[in-house]
Design an enzyme around this catalytic site. Structure first.
Site, PDB file in Angstrom:
ATOM      1  N   LYS A 203      -1.402   3.338 -13.359  1.00 42.28           N
ATOM      2  CA  LYS A 203      -1.633   3.713 -11.716  1.00 42.28           C
ATOM      3  C   LYS A 203      -2.167   4.831 -11.512  1.00 42.28           C
ATOM      4  O   LYS A 203      -1.409   5.878 -11.699  1.00 42.28           O
ATOM      5  CB  LYS A 203      -0.217   3.457 -11.117  1.00 42.28           C
ATOM      6  CG  LYS A 203      -0.594   3.411  -9.687  1.00 42.28           C
ATOM      7  CD  LYS A 203       0.510   3.011  -8.786  1.00 42.28           C
ATOM      8  CE  LYS A 203       0.567   3.437  -7.213  1.00 42.28           C
ATOM      9  NZ  LYS A 203       1.415   2.835  -6.288  1.00 42.28           N
ATOM     10  N   ARG A 213      -1.690   2.998   2.895  1.00 45.87           N
ATOM     11  CA  ARG A 213      -1.147   3.831   3.528  1.00 45.87           C
ATOM     12  C   ARG A 213      -1.125   3.772   4.664  1.00 45.87           C
ATOM     13  O   ARG A 213       0.003   3.838   5.626  1.00 45.87           O
ATOM     14  CB  ARG A 213      -1.162   5.314   2.825  1.00 45.87           C
ATOM     15  CG  ARG A 213      -0.911   5.706   1.191  1.00 45.87           C
ATOM     16  CD  ARG A 213      -0.862   6.892   0.725  1.00 45.87           C
ATOM     17  NE  ARG A 213      -0.667   6.986  -0.632  1.00 45.87           N
ATOM     18  CZ  ARG A 213      -1.346   7.711  -1.357  1.00 45.87           C
ATOM     19  NH1 ARG A 213      -1.571   8.999  -0.862  1.00 45.87           N
ATOM     20  NH2 ARG A 213      -1.218   7.625  -2.751  1.00 45.87           N
ATOM     21  N   LYS A 225       0.602  12.846  -5.147  1.00 47.79           N
ATOM     22  CA  LYS A 225       1.507  11.914  -5.875  1.00 47.79           C
ATOM     23  C   LYS A 225       1.167  12.245  -7.545  1.00 47.79           C
ATOM     24  O   LYS A 225       1.654  11.404  -8.128  1.00 47.79           O
ATOM     25  CB  LYS A 225       1.255  10.709  -5.545  1.00 47.79           C
ATOM     26  CG  LYS A 225       1.813  10.194  -4.166  1.00 47.79           C
ATOM     27  CD  LYS A 225       1.869   8.583  -4.118  1.00 47.79           C
ATOM     28  CE  LYS A 225       2.465   8.311  -2.797  1.00 47.79           C
ATOM     29  NZ  LYS A 225       2.702   6.907  -2.506  1.00 47.79           N
ATOM     30  N   GLU A 241       1.027   4.553 -21.669  1.00 47.53           N
ATOM     31  CA  GLU A 241       1.816   4.188 -20.417  1.00 47.53           C
ATOM     32  C   GLU A 241       1.927   2.669 -20.567  1.00 47.53           C
ATOM     33  O   GLU A 241       3.132   2.123 -20.641  1.00 47.53           O
ATOM     34  CB  GLU A 241       1.235   4.423 -19.215  1.00 47.53           C
ATOM     35  CG  GLU A 241       1.487   5.932 -18.542  1.00 47.53           C
ATOM     36  CD  GLU A 241       2.889   6.062 -18.212  1.00 47.53           C
ATOM     37  OE1 GLU A 241       3.359   5.327 -18.274  1.00 47.53           O
ATOM     38  OE2 GLU A 241       3.140   7.223 -17.341  1.00 47.53           O
ATOM     39  N   LYS A 256      -4.729   0.052 -12.010  1.00 49.18           N
ATOM     40  CA  LYS A 256      -4.969   0.380 -10.601  1.00 49.18           C
ATOM     41  C   LYS A 256      -5.644   1.556 -10.276  1.00 49.18           C
ATOM     42  O   LYS A 256      -4.923   2.733 -10.894  1.00 49.18           O
ATOM     43  CB  LYS A 256      -3.815   0.168  -9.995  1.00 49.18           C
ATOM     44  CG  LYS A 256      -3.761   0.357  -8.427  1.00 49.18           C
ATOM     45  CD  LYS A 256      -2.197   0.198  -8.057  1.00 49.18           C
ATOM     46  CE  LYS A 256      -2.446   0.589  -6.456  1.00 49.18           C
ATOM     47  NZ  LYS A 256      -1.058   1.208  -5.947  1.00 49.18           N
ATOM     48  N   SER A 282      -7.087  -1.049  -1.475  1.00 48.82           N
ATOM     49  CA  SER A 282      -7.611  -1.062  -0.373  1.00 48.82           C
ATOM     50  C   SER A 282      -8.800  -0.109  -0.216  1.00 48.82           C
ATOM     51  O   SER A 282      -9.734  -0.594   0.948  1.00 48.82           O
ATOM     52  CB  SER A 282      -6.358  -0.347   0.501  1.00 48.82           C
ATOM     53  OG  SER A 282      -6.147   1.096   0.093  1.00 48.82           O
ATOM     54  N   TYR A 321      -7.709  -7.942  -1.644  1.00 46.26           N
ATOM     55  CA  TYR A 321      -7.857  -8.140  -0.193  1.00 46.26           C
ATOM     56  C   TYR A 321      -9.149  -9.160   0.276  1.00 46.26           C
ATOM     57  O   TYR A 321      -9.213  -9.459   1.374  1.00 46.26           O
ATOM     58  CB  TYR A 321      -7.921  -6.687   0.801  1.00 46.26           C
ATOM     59  CG  TYR A 321      -6.787  -5.997   0.271  1.00 46.26           C
ATOM     60  CD1 TYR A 321      -5.335  -6.295   0.735  1.00 46.26           C
ATOM     61  CD2 TYR A 321      -6.917  -5.124  -0.597  1.00 46.26           C
ATOM     62  CE1 TYR A 321      -4.344  -5.572   0.517  1.00 46.26           C
ATOM     63  CE2 TYR A 321      -5.808  -4.042  -0.841  1.00 46.26           C
ATOM     64  CZ  TYR A 321      -4.793  -4.392  -0.450  1.00 46.26           C
ATOM     65  OH  TYR A 321      -3.456  -3.608  -0.792  1.00 46.26           O
TER      66      TYR A 321
HETATM   67  C1  PBG Z   1       2.955   1.802  -3.552  1.00 47.86           C
HETATM   68  C2  PBG Z   1       1.739   1.317  -3.728  1.00 47.86           C
HETATM   69  C3  PBG Z   1       0.789   1.768  -3.296  1.00 47.86           C
HETATM   70  C4  PBG Z   1      -0.278   0.913  -3.520  1.00 47.86           C
HETATM   71  C5  PBG Z   1       0.408  -0.479  -3.935  1.00 47.86           C
HETATM   72  N1  PBG Z   1       1.471  -0.174  -3.833  1.00 47.86           N
HETATM   73  C6  PBG Z   1       0.099   3.073  -2.774  1.00 47.86           C
HETATM   74  C7  PBG Z   1       0.598   4.208  -3.476  1.00 47.86           C
HETATM   75  O1  PBG Z   1       0.862   4.530  -4.527  1.00 47.86           O
HETATM   76  O2  PBG Z   1       0.231   5.506  -2.730  1.00 47.86           O
HETATM   77  C8  PBG Z   1      -1.851   1.030  -3.141  1.00 47.86           C
HETATM   78  C9  PBG Z   1      -2.632  -0.540  -3.002  1.00 47.86           C
HETATM   79  C10 PBG Z   1      -3.788  -0.452  -2.374  1.00 47.86           C
HETATM   80  O3  PBG Z   1      -4.309   0.869  -2.026  1.00 47.86           O
HETATM   81  O4  PBG Z   1      -4.311  -1.412  -1.901  1.00 47.86           O
HETATM   82  N2  PBG Z   1       3.566   2.750  -4.572  1.00 47.86           N
END
Ligand code: PBG
Length: 331
Positions: A203, A213, A225, A241, A256, A282, A321
């Protein structure tokens, strides 16, 4: 008029592209409704749907409407949903105990979804960000450092809460070290041998999560983050990982975001025999919709091409989505 000439070209690949029926037969990668996991944003209340400004076409739904949406998707061949609770700001605190509240929005959503659709595979994130007042995925100390091992204790509670509510897969999306093994052990100790773990393994600390968010009303109180999510520059680290998550007991490994990270999906496909998930996030959705609404591109076609490419790279399942836009184009 162009004079007809015939050169001596022994191999003409265009023959297999001559017409749609041939193209469909020689098609190497095919999307199916079974490939998709539908993320659903859940809110409190009844018969409520609230638009998400940065994600045109995606809404936050109260549990009753989320169940209705899942029924419709399931009837079209979608096998799984991932539930994301939108938590009231008054319930967010630094320690985030709402994350494992057995009567909280997430627990209720899981229970009602499984009650209405026992055959549907229901997943949910394990991470603290929807529940912390500072918006980070873990607990923080006064210096703003995200605490790994203390956070894992919370993730265990959150996983057990979900398992008791009937979840099929917990999906740790927090990127703390060692969390998959700890969650596996805790689930097994309580007899939840059949609850799977879909690990967000690679991730990345991506700029593509901002509409998500926005949807969850998560605002980062401080910092970023990058001390837990991965550097987009790294690919060997992603493989490491994923290998660790696999060793620790993850059943499915996730990469991701998806389209900017197709090389990671392809490399992980070579490395692992485990199923691979990809999250078409997203920001990937929002960019295409914005360009579509400006009249520059056709969203359905771009989504189809994107999701096809994610599958071609090696993903077995895709969180997206854009499922509704793409379903009519799938053959
Ligand atoms: C939470 C999480 C996130 C997403 C999925 N689970 C956001 C983040 O890590 O800040 C993002 C999914 C998306 O952008 O569609 N940990």
């Amino acid at each position: 008029m162009i004079d007809q000439i015939a050169l001596n070209i022994p191999i003409r690949l265009r023959r297999n592209r001559k017409m749609d029926s041939i193209r469909k037969m020689v098609q190497e990668t095919r999307l199916s409704p079974c490939d998709f996991v539908a993320p659903i944003f859940v809110i409190d209340g009844e018969k409520k749907r609230v638009a998400i400004e940065s994600m045109p076409g995606v809404e936050r739904l109260s549990i009753d409407l989320a169940v209705k949406e899942a029924k419709e998707l399931h009837a079209q061949g979608i096998q799984s949903v991932a539930l994301f609770p939108v938590i009231d700001p008054s319930l967010k605190t630094p320690e985030a105990p709402e994350a494992w509240n057995e009567d909280g929005l997430l627990a209720r959503a899981i229970r009602e979804m499984k009650f209405a659709l026992p055959e549907l595979c229901v997943m949910a994130d394990v991470a603290l960000d929807p529940f912390t007042s500072h918006g980070h995925d873990g607990l923080a100390n006064e210096k703003g450092e995200i605490l790994n091992d203390e956070t894992i204790e919370c993730l265990i509670q959150m996983s057990l809460m979900q398992a008791r509510a009937g979840i099929d897969f917990v999906a740790p999306s927090d990127m703390m070290d060692g969390r998959v093994a700890a969650i596996r052990e805790a689930l097994d100790d309580e007899g939840f041998h059949n609850v799977g773990i879909l690990a967000y393994s690679a991730k990345y600390a991506s700029a593509l999560y901002s509409p998500f968010r926005d949807a969850l009303k998560v605002r980062l109180g401080f910092g970023d983050k990058k001390t837990y999510q991965m550097d987009p520059a790294n690919s060997r680290e992603a493989l490491l990982e994923a290998a660790l998550d696999e060793e620790e007991g993850a059943d499915i490994l996730m990469v991701k975001p998806a389209t900017l990270y197709l090389d990671i999906i392809a490399k992980l496909r070579e490395q692992s025999k485990r199923p691979i998930a990809a999250y078409h996030v997203s920001g990937e959705y929002a960019m295409v919709m914005a360009a579509h609404n400006a009249g520059y591109i056709n969203a359905e076609k771009v989504f189809y091409e994107s999701l096809l490419s994610i599958k071609r790279a090696g993903a077995d399942m895709i969180f997206s989505y854009a499922i509704k836009q793409v379903l009519p184009l799938i053959c």
